[in-house]
Design an enzyme around this catalytic site. Sequence first.
Site, mmCIF file in Angstrom:
data_model
loop_
_atom_site.group_PDB
_atom_site.id
_atom_site.type_symbol
_atom_site.label_atom_id
_atom_site.label_comp_id
_atom_site.label_asym_id
_atom_site.label_seq_id
_atom_site.Cartn_x
_atom_site.Cartn_y
_atom_site.Cartn_z
ATOM 1 N N LYS A 60 58.376 80.478 40.341
ATOM 2 C CA LYS A 60 59.735 80.929 39.619
ATOM 3 C C LYS A 60 60.581 79.843 39.792
ATOM 4 O O LYS A 60 61.430 79.567 38.902
ATOM 5 C CB LYS A 60 60.058 82.210 40.553
ATOM 6 C CG LYS A 60 59.369 83.097 40.444
ATOM 7 C CD LYS A 60 59.824 84.553 41.242
ATOM 8 C CE LYS A 60 59.653 84.397 42.661
ATOM 9 N NZ LYS A 60 58.299 84.052 43.387
ATOM 10 N N THR A 61 60.793 79.178 41.026
ATOM 11 C CA THR A 61 61.657 77.989 41.000
ATOM 12 C C THR A 61 61.197 76.730 40.124
ATOM 13 O O THR A 61 62.272 76.285 39.439
ATOM 14 C CB THR A 61 61.765 77.500 42.546
ATOM 15 O OG1 THR A 61 62.141 78.497 43.496
ATOM 16 C CG2 THR A 61 62.550 76.318 42.707
ATOM 17 N N ASP A 105 68.192 82.607 43.681
ATOM 18 C CA ASP A 105 66.792 83.050 44.274
ATOM 19 C C ASP A 105 67.258 84.203 44.885
ATOM 20 O O ASP A 105 68.154 84.528 45.670
ATOM 21 C CB ASP A 105 66.291 81.761 45.252
ATOM 22 C CG ASP A 105 64.852 81.850 45.111
ATOM 23 O OD1 ASP A 105 63.838 82.831 44.517
ATOM 24 O OD2 ASP A 105 64.120 80.839 45.750
ATOM 25 N N THR A 152 61.271 88.644 43.987
ATOM 26 C CA THR A 152 59.777 89.091 44.751
ATOM 27 C C THR A 152 59.725 90.604 44.594
ATOM 28 O O THR A 152 58.526 91.304 44.643
ATOM 29 C CB THR A 152 59.433 88.748 46.047
ATOM 30 O OG1 THR A 152 60.412 89.311 46.850
ATOM 31 C CG2 THR A 152 59.298 87.256 46.131
ATOM 32 N N ARG A 211 51.002 77.548 44.863
ATOM 33 C CA ARG A 211 51.624 76.818 46.353
ATOM 34 C C ARG A 211 50.470 76.969 47.406
ATOM 35 O O ARG A 211 50.417 75.745 47.947
ATOM 36 C CB ARG A 211 53.068 77.713 46.772
ATOM 37 C CG ARG A 211 53.374 77.128 47.995
ATOM 38 C CD ARG A 211 54.653 77.756 48.609
ATOM 39 N NE ARG A 211 55.728 77.610 47.898
ATOM 40 C CZ ARG A 211 56.653 78.430 47.372
ATOM 41 N NH1 ARG A 211 56.638 79.819 47.925
ATOM 42 N NH2 ARG A 211 57.370 78.186 46.523
#
Length: 346
Positions: A60-61, A105, A152, A211
């Site tokens: 997302k980031t 975020d 999320t 990640r």
Amino acid sequence: MTATTKDSIINERNFRPQRLEEFIGQKDLKRTLRLMLDASKTRGALLEHVVFFGAPGLGKTTLAGIIASEQGTRLHELSAPSIARPGDLAQVLIALQKGDVFFLDEIHALKRESSELLYSAMEDFKVSIKTETGDRPLTLAVYPFTLVGATTDFGILPDAMRSRFGHSFYLKLYTLDELTGVILRAADTLGYMMDDEALAGIAVRSRGTPRTALRLFRRCVDAATNANTDLIDASLVENTMPLLGLDKLGLEDADRKYLATLAITYKGGPVGPRSIAANAGIDLATVEQVIEPVLLTSGLIARTPRGRRITRAGYEHVKTFLAAPPAINWRKVENTDVETGDELNR
Ligand SMILES: Nc1ncnc2c1ncn2[C@@H]1O[C@H](COP(=O)(O)OP(=O)(O)O)[C@@H](O)[C@H]1O
Ligand SMILES: [Mg+2]
């Protein structure tokens, strides 16, 4: 390549792709985003506000950064839980320059008052702030910007918020091929060679998450550094993973605890996640968002109308770590898939 160059580029930020085409996987998402980016460019307009939702570590980031670099604008990052008062948010919005990307975020955690302020900024590019003297609020214009939200937990976004985005993007877990691509890209960047088995050994333990793939890869780089080699092969990977508490399938302690609870306490199920969480001593959010997606995609548990049940593959795995695995009545456990009825599922 010298040790210092390797050190300086090994942190997470530097694996972030800058262009949409370098972003691996999420094909449908990329197609829609490309369409929106190109159209807004042709019109000479800004990209509409968008929101990304999906589990941690899915990109997302990274996508927020890609939107800014694709548009050639600046990126401002803020996390909603860090906004105590609407004034904090107003300050950031006022400081934006024309066309900037404002990445917010964990947007689901934005407090109500701040949300109200954000709505008028999103829609009319205006913010109203209370003054010290308590008179009428002061209304200030902000430059047009693109809000990129990330969460999320899309389910708990208020409708008022959801409807103000031009599009909401859902990020899926990555396939093994896609994860392999992510690892290979990092290995290339750092100048490491890897064989197919080594790549697969990391990918299969990555919980569908870039990640995690990159974190496991970095630990293999540690092992390679200590062994003074540029080759990350299958034996290096297989020797490193147990040091991280990961078994052959990439399961961690909490995953094994879940499976053991399902097998022993609930005789294989079916049972609702709430009961498993309580009995295994794991919080429900972790069970639902971290553990179950992995066990479901690896086919170790199954969803039934009456809750979760263990699968035969799941039971085989339990046998690898429980000294005395319980006997399972498969007729009973597998016979639950078709029944409908109570609300154990939620
Ligand atoms: N599709 C992708 N292709 C390549 N790298 C990715 C991809 N998605 C995520 N990554 C990498 O994984 C890491 C975590 O991504 P991030 O954007 O921080 O996830 P999130 O914000 O969803 O938690 C970053 O290092 C990023 O570069
Ligand atoms: Mg993030």
